[in-house]
Motif scaffolding. Structure first.
Motif, PDB file in Angstrom:
ATOM      1  N   GLN A   1     -39.609   7.070  40.026  1.00 33.79           N
ATOM      2  CA  GLN A   1     -38.431   7.449  40.790  1.00 33.79           C
ATOM      3  C   GLN A   1     -38.809   7.820  42.222  1.00 33.79           C
ATOM      4  O   GLN A   1     -39.873   8.399  42.458  1.00 33.79           O
ATOM      5  CB  GLN A   1     -37.748   8.654  40.134  1.00 33.79           C
ATOM      6  CG  GLN A   1     -37.158   8.397  38.764  1.00 33.79           C
ATOM      7  CD  GLN A   1     -35.846   7.633  38.839  1.00 33.79           C
ATOM      8  OE1 GLN A   1     -35.244   7.498  39.903  1.00 33.79           O
ATOM      9  NE2 GLN A   1     -35.402   7.120  37.701  1.00 33.79           N
TER      10      GLN A   1
ATOM     11  N   SER B   1     -42.653   1.453  34.360  1.00 37.40           N
ATOM     12  CA  SER B   1     -41.510   2.341  34.613  1.00 37.40           C
ATOM     13  C   SER B   1     -40.261   1.489  34.763  1.00 37.40           C
ATOM     14  O   SER B   1     -40.294   0.443  35.418  1.00 37.40           O
ATOM     15  CB  SER B   1     -41.733   3.161  35.888  1.00 37.40           C
ATOM     16  OG  SER B   1     -40.540   3.814  36.267  1.00 37.40           O
TER      17      SER B   1
ATOM     18  N   SER C   1     -37.497   2.610  36.233  1.00 44.47           N
ATOM     19  CA  SER C   1     -36.656   3.242  37.253  1.00 44.47           C
ATOM     20  C   SER C   1     -36.040   2.209  38.196  1.00 44.47           C
ATOM     21  O   SER C   1     -34.979   2.458  38.779  1.00 44.47           O
ATOM     22  CB  SER C   1     -37.465   4.262  38.051  1.00 44.47           C
ATOM     23  OG  SER C   1     -38.547   3.649  38.720  1.00 44.47           O
TER      24      SER C   1
END
Length: 201
Positions: A128, A158, A160
């Motif tokens: 993030q 990830s 994100s």
């Protein structure tokens, strides 16, 4: 890897420009993500240059005071051979936090100044953003909707990127990173995937 690309196309050069923007935050040091992604970015820059595609390589992080750091490892107007010093730092540049919004915007502005028919911005990120998440989401959506360039968010271990980039892919196995990214580039610039290219070779 030497020998990975054996097929040579004849005809017009690909009229395209590509910016590779890599997350250089501290978390990229974990699990060897920085080394794998950095090596891939250098290899892709070399391959694209041989295809006469304009290439820019950038990185994003912050300094010890939390100030945004915009790093250009290879500018558009400099060949890979002359950028070896900057590119060699790419695999050991992980530092503090990631300020995605500011750097994505700066990279997009640089790419939009290019005159090539096809323009592609690839953002490699492993988490993030530390701030301006809503601004990043709005900006990426606007870029995607306007269609002035192709924007791809690549999540490294990830997911994100799924929130911020309308066009995204998540890679959980580092050994698959280069194949996945190269496939997306091929489809954007050549209009076909690597499987088709291999079958036609």
């Amino acid at each position: 890897r030497d020998g990975a690309f054996r097929r040579k196309d004849t005809g017009d050069d690909i009229n395209a420009a590509v910016t590779l923007l890599m997350d250089c935050s501290g978390s990229m040091y974990e699990h060897g993500k920085e080394k794998v992604a950095g090596a891939m970015v250098v290899a892709l820059a070399m391959v694209l240059e041989r295809m006469n595609v304009a290439v820019e390589v950038r990185g994003f992080t912050s300094d010890s005071r939390g100030r945004v750091a915009d790093m250009i490892f290879k500018p558009f107007d400099m060949p890979v051979a002359q950028s070896r010093c900057g590119l060699s730092v790419l695999m050991q540049a992980s530092n503090m936090e990631n300020h995605d919004y500011v750097n994505v915007r700066t990279a997009a502005d640089s790419l939009l100044k290019r005159s090539e028919a096809k323009r592609m911005l690839i953002v490699l990120s492993d988490g993030q953003p530390v701030a301006y998440g809503r601004e990043l989401e709005s900006f990426c959506r606007a870029l995607h909707d306007r269609g002035e360039l192709s924007l791809l968010g690549v999540g490294i271990k990830s997911n994100s990127v799924e929130r911020y980039y309308p066009n995204n892919v998540v890679v959980w196995k580092l050994e698959e990173l280069s194949t996945v990214v190269a496939e997306r580039i091929a489809r954007t610039l050549l209009g076909r995937g690597l499987k088709v290219t291999r079958e036609a070779a």
